[in-house]
Design an enzyme around this catalytic site. Structure first.
Site, mmCIF file in Angstrom:
data_model
loop_
_atom_site.group_PDB
_atom_site.id
_atom_site.type_symbol
_atom_site.label_atom_id
_atom_site.label_comp_id
_atom_site.label_asym_id
_atom_site.label_seq_id
_atom_site.Cartn_x
_atom_site.Cartn_y
_atom_site.Cartn_z
ATOM 1 N N LYS A 156 0.849 -1.211 0.000
ATOM 2 C CA LYS A 156 0.000 0.000 0.000
ATOM 3 C C LYS A 156 0.876 1.250 0.000
ATOM 4 O O LYS A 156 0.681 2.168 -0.795
ATOM 5 C CB LYS A 156 -0.875 0.055 1.261
ATOM 6 C CG LYS A 156 -2.049 -0.860 1.262
ATOM 7 C CD LYS A 156 -3.016 -0.534 2.387
ATOM 8 C CE LYS A 156 -2.494 -0.818 3.763
ATOM 9 N NZ LYS A 156 -2.547 -2.214 4.199
ATOM 10 N N CYS A 186 -11.026 3.296 17.440
ATOM 11 C CA CYS A 186 -9.959 2.295 17.291
ATOM 12 C C CYS A 186 -9.021 2.182 18.484
ATOM 13 O O CYS A 186 -8.559 1.089 18.779
ATOM 14 C CB CYS A 186 -9.183 2.514 15.999
ATOM 15 S SG CYS A 186 -8.299 4.056 15.871
ATOM 16 N N MET A 187 -8.670 3.276 19.142
ATOM 17 C CA MET A 187 -7.680 3.123 20.200
ATOM 18 C C MET A 187 -8.079 3.695 21.545
ATOM 19 O O MET A 187 -7.264 3.721 22.466
ATOM 20 C CB MET A 187 -6.318 3.659 19.771
ATOM 21 C CG MET A 187 -6.312 4.906 18.951
ATOM 22 S SD MET A 187 -6.064 6.506 19.661
ATOM 23 C CE MET A 187 -7.240 6.976 20.752
ATOM 24 N N GLN A 226 -4.063 4.440 12.706
ATOM 25 C CA GLN A 226 -3.948 5.555 11.766
ATOM 26 C C GLN A 226 -2.595 6.270 11.905
ATOM 27 O O GLN A 226 -1.961 6.211 12.957
ATOM 28 C CB GLN A 226 -5.061 6.561 12.026
ATOM 29 C CG GLN A 226 -6.447 5.965 11.829
ATOM 30 C CD GLN A 226 -7.522 7.023 12.000
ATOM 31 O OE1 GLN A 226 -7.794 7.767 11.080
ATOM 32 N NE2 GLN A 226 -8.094 7.088 13.162
#
Ligand code: SF4
Length: 725
Positions: free
Chosen positions: A51, A142-143, A348
Site C-alpha cells: 500500500k 480504534c484506540m 492511523q
C-alpha cells in the site's frame, strides 16, 4: 525510474496509511511527485508495504475534491462555490447556532489522519474559542480502549516501549491483532526474527487463523469474547507454577480488586481461582494445554512483547482487556526492559500524536490533561490566555453519542475532517438518519469525492492532501516525524490549518487565539503547551524534525536524543537521575502501576437460537479503512475488489454454501447479500466481513454498544445468521 522520470529531488515524509508510521521519501520531478521509497533512516529502515509503495497514484489521482462545494438545499446537488462564500456561510451557520442554541450545538469530528497541527488547532478553536468540548474523532473507534488501559494501569497514556523492542523480544504474545495485514512492515520485522532465530516464540491468540497466526508456534483460536478469561487463566498458571516475578511486583505493583478497592497479591490469587485452566479451556473452547503453554512461554522467555490492536480495543470490555495484558507483564516483570513490553498497535498515521497527545477528544485537554480535572483546565486557560472558567468542566459527546445528538437536533453544526463516518460508524442506518436531520449543517473537509460521508455534506471544503502541505505525524511508538511539503495542491485546495484559522476568525473567535500563519507556528505553540508535562517534546524543533527521521518523546531539550525506554532511570529524562528505584512509574501517585482484577464478561450481543453465529469485523492487506485512497490504485482494487463474508468450511457445509456462492448475512440491524469466502480462517461458528467496500456498508450490521470507560464501540462481536441466496 526511467531516466526521464528520475526525480530532481527527494522530500522526506511519512506514509499516509497505517499507525506503523513508516518514513518515506517522495521523489519529485518538475513539481510533480513521481516516485516513493522507504526512508532508510526512519524506524522502517527503508521498507514499505505494498500500500505504502503505491501512494503516488493516490496523490496524483484525478478524483480529488479541488474546490469548495455547497449544497444549497437538502437533497440538492453539490455546486462549486468560492472559498470566500464557503467560509462566510460556514462561519455564519456556526455563529448563529452558538448564539441561538449555545456552544454545545456545534461540534468537531476529526481524525487520526489529520496533521498534529490541525488537530491541536481544531481542539483549541472549539474548546477555547467556541467554549464547547464537543471535539471527538475516529480514534474513539480504534484506540480509545488502549488509552483507557494505559491510563488506568500506568496513570499515563502511550506505550513504554518502541518498535525497537521487536528486535530484542524472544517471545511475542499477539492477541487481537492481524499484524500481517494491518501493520505489514512491523509483521515483516517479527517474521524476519522468527526466520533467522529459531528460538523465537510466537503465540497468536485470535478466533481467526490469520496470516499472522500461520507463522505462530501456537495459535489459540478462542471463542470470541473469551480472551479476558484466557488471560486471567494465564495469570493463574503463572502464579501457581511460581513463574511470577515477586521481586518486581512486590516493589513496583499495587493491586485493585473487582470492586475497585485496594487489595494485595493474596486477593489477586483468590480472584484468579475463578479462572482455573480446566474451567477456562471449556469457556474458551481451546485445549487446556494451550493455556499452560502460553503462560509458560510468556513468563519464561528472556523478553516478552505483547502486541494487540482492534480485537482487544473494539469491545465493550476493551479497557479491561487492555488492563489484563498489562497485568501479565506486571506479574512477570516483563516490562521496561529491551524487548519486554506491552505494546498496543494503532490504526492511523496520527491517532497517537495528533489526537491522543493533543487531547482532541471530548474528555481530554492537551498533553495528558483531562476536562474533569480543575487543575488541568486552569493550566490550559492560562496557557491559552483565557478567562478563568472558560473551559467547560463537562466532557463533550463521545462519537456514538455525538451522532445521536445530531439525530436529535441537539448538535446542529458539525465539521467532519478527513474521515468518513457515514461509512465507518457502527449501526450505520441510525447514523445516516441522524446525518439527514433537516436542521443539521455538516461541513466536510475531505480530499476524495467518493467518500460516502459527502452524501450528507452541506458544504465540502477542499484540503491539501498528504505531502502537499507540511506537518507532523505521531505514530504508534511515540515517534514524531515531519512530512514536508513536496508538491503543490491541485486546483483550489488549501492547507487545513489555513482554512481553520480563516473560519475561526470569521466565526468570531478571538483572533489572538488563532494567530497562526502556518503549521509551523501551530507546532511551536503546541511544543510550549506540552513543555514540562510528561509528554514533553519541546526539543523537537521544526528544524530538527527536518533534519532527523523522527524523534521519540519525551525529548525535553534540543540536545536530547529521544527516549526508547520510558519510566526507566537513566533512559527516561522524566525519571530523576538520583531516583532510588530503577523504574519509576510517575503517572501513579505512589509510583506503582496497578494489577486490576477485572471480571471477564461476555459480549454485548451473544449468539442465540435466532442469530446463531458470531460476526466480526476484519481487515484486508490491500485496503486501508474505507478505500477512498486504496480504491484509486488499480493493483490494490484488483487484489480485493469488493466485500465478502468469510465462513468456516464446517459452517459452509452445514449451510449448503460453496465458495463464491452469494449469501444473505443478517443481524438484528440489517441484512445484505455478499459472496462467501469459504476457508479455514474463521473458527467454526464465526463469520467475518471487511469494511472497506463503499458499495456494501457492512457496518450497518454491527451494533453501537460501547465500552463504558472508553466509549469505543464493539465492532468485534455481534450475533448474526447466514443463509444461501
Ligand atoms: Fe504505510 Fe503502514 Fe505499509 Fe508502513 S506498514 S508502508 S505505514 S501502510
Amino acid at each position: 525510474a526511467a531516466d526521464d522520470q528520475k526525480p530532481d529531488k527527494w522530500v522526506k515524509g511519512v506514509c499516509r496509511y497505517c499507525g506503523t508510521g513508516c518514513g518515506v521519501m517522495v521523489g519529485v520531478k518538475n513539481g510533480k511527485a513521481v516516485a516513493i521509497q522507504g526512508d532508510p533512516n526512519n524506524h522502517n529502515a527503508g521498507l514499505l508495504c505494498l500500500k505504502g509503495s503505491l501512494l503516488i497514484p493516490v496523490l496524483n489521482s484525478k478524483e480529488r475534491v479541488t474546490q469548495p462545494m455547497v449544497r444549497r438545499k437538502k437533497g440538492g446537488p453539490l455546486e462549486p462555490v468560492s472559498w470566500d462564500e464557503a467560509l462566510d456561510l460556514m462561519a455564519s451557520k456556526f455563529r448563529h447556532s452558538i448564539d441561538t442554541y449555545g456552544a454545545n450545538s456545534v461540534a468537531w469530528y476529526g481524525s487520526g489522519q489529520c496533521l498534529t497541527e490541525e488537530s491541536y488547532l481544531a481542539n483549541k478553536i472549539f474548546k477555547a474559542g467556541f467554549g464547547t468540548n464537543n471535539v471527538d474523532g475516529n480514534p474513539r473507534l480504534c484506540m480509545a480502549s488502549a488509552v483507557g488501559g494505559y491510563t488506568t494501569t500506568f496513570g499515563k497514556d502511550e506505550p513504554m516501549g518502541t518498535y525497537a523492542d521487536i528486535d530484542q523480544a524472544t517471545c511475542f504474545f499477539i492477541i487481537g491483532s492481524n499484524t500481517s495485514e494491518a501493520h505489514p512492515v512491523l509483521f515483516r520485522r517479527i517474521a524476519r526474527r522468527k526466520q533467522v532465530e529459531p528460538g523465537i516464540k510466537i503465540i497468536v491468540a485470535d478466533p481467526r487463523r490469520t496470516n499472522t497466526a500461520r507463522i505462530a508456534d501456537m495459535h489459540v483460536a478462542f471463542r470470541p469474547g473469551t480472551d479476558l478469561a484466557f488471560m486471567h487463566s494465564m495469570a493463574w498458571v503463572i502464579i501457581n507454577e511460581e513463574l511470577d516475578n515477586p521481586r518486581f511486583w512486590q516493589r513496583y505493583v499495587s493491586f485493585v480488586d473487582a470492586e475497585g478497592k485496594p487489595s494485595d497479591f493474596e486477593g489477586y490469587k483468590a480472584f484468579l481461582e475463578n479462572y482455573r485452566p480446566e474451567k477456562v479451556a471449556e469457556i474458551c473452547r481451546v485445549p487446556v494445554e494451550q493455556i499452560y503453554s502460553a503462560a509458560r512461554a510468556f513468563a519464561e522467555s528472556s523478553a516478552t512483547m505483547s502486541l494487540w490492536c482492534m480485537g482487544i480495543n473494539q469491545r465493550v470490555q476493551g479497557v479491561f482487556a487492555n488492563n489484563l495484558i498489562h497485568n501479565l507483564h506486571l506479574l512477570t516483570g516483563q516490562i521496561c526492559r529491551p524487548g519486554a513490553t506491552p505494546f498496543s498497535l494503532t490504526g492511523q498515521p496520527n491517532a497517537c500524536g495528533g489526537v491522543r497527545d493533543t487531547g482532541a477528544l471530548s474528555h481530554l485537554l492537551p498533553a495528558g490533561r483531562a476536562i474533569p480535572n480543575p487543575k488541568h483546565r486552569a493550566e490550559m486557560e492560562k496557557l491559552w490566555g483565557l478567562p478563568e472558567g472558560r473551559i467547560s468542566p463537562n466532557p463533550g459527546y463521545h462519537t456514538v453519542a455525538l451522532f445521536e445528538a445530531l439525530g436529535r437536533g441537539d448538535v446542529k453544526c458539525m465539521v467532519i475532517c478527513e474521515t468518513n463516518p457515514a461509512h465507518t460508524l457502527p449501526n450505520l442506518n441510525k447514523v445516516h438518519k441522524a446525518m439527514s436531520h433537516p436542521e443539521s449543517f455538516i461541513v466536510c473537509i475531505e480530499a476524495f469525492p467518493d467518500a460516502v460521508t459527502l452524501q450528507y455534506a452541506d458544504l465540502v471544503l477542499a484540503p491539501s492532501f498528504w505531502c502537499e502541505r507540511d506537518g507532523v505525524y505521531g505514530c504508534g511508538e511515540r515517534r514524531y516525524s515531519l512530512t514536508e511539503k513536496a508538491v503543490d495542491s491541485p486546483g483550489q485546495c488549501r492547507p487545513t490549518v489555513n482554512t481553520l484559522v480563516e473560519f475561526a476568525k470569521r466565526a468570531g473567535v478571538d483572533p489572538k487565539l488563532v494567530n497562526f500563519k502556518n503549521a509551523e507556528d501551530v507546532w511551536n505553540e503546541w511544543r510550549m503547551v506540552a513543555k514540562g508535562t510528561t509528554y514533553d517534546f519541546y526539543g523537537m524543533t521544526r528544524e530538527r524534525l527536518r533534519k532527523e527521521s523522527g524523534i521519540i518523546w519525551p525529548c525535553p531539550s534540543e540536545d536530547h536524543p529521544g527516549t526508547n525506554l520510558r519510566f526507566v532511570r537513566g533512559h527516561d529524562p522524566l525519571v530523576p537521575a538520583d531516583h532510588p528505584d530503577k523504574f519509576f512509574f510517575y503517572g501513579k501517585p505512589d509510583g506503582k502501576p496497578t494489577i486490576f482484577m477485572r471480571p471477564a464478561k461476555g459480549a454485548a450481543e451473544e449468539p442465540d437460537a435466532e442469530y446463531p453465529l458470531y460476526l466480526t469485523s476484519m481487515r484486508v492487506i490491500d485496503h486501508w479503512h474505507t478505500a477512498t485512497m486504496t480504491g484509486k490504485v488499480p493493483e490494490l482494487l484488483k487484489a480485493n475488489p469488493a466485500a465478502f463474508v468469510e465462513i468456516n468450511e464446517q459452517d459452509a457445509a452445514s449451510l449448503g454454501v460453496k465458495h463464491g456462492d452469494n449469501v444473505i448475512l443478517e443481524t438484528r440491524r440489517d441484512k445484505m447479500e455478499l459472496p462467501a469466502r469459504v476457508s479455514d480462517v474463521c473458527r467454526p461458528g464465526l463469520v467475518a466481513v471487511p469494511f472497506f467496500d463503499p458499495k456494501k456498508l457492512v457496518n450497518k450490521l454491527f451494533l453501537d454498544a460501547t465500552d463504558p470507560g472508553s466509549r469505543e464501540p464493539e465492532y468485534k462481536i455481534c450475533a448474526a445468521r447466514v443463509r444461501k441466496v
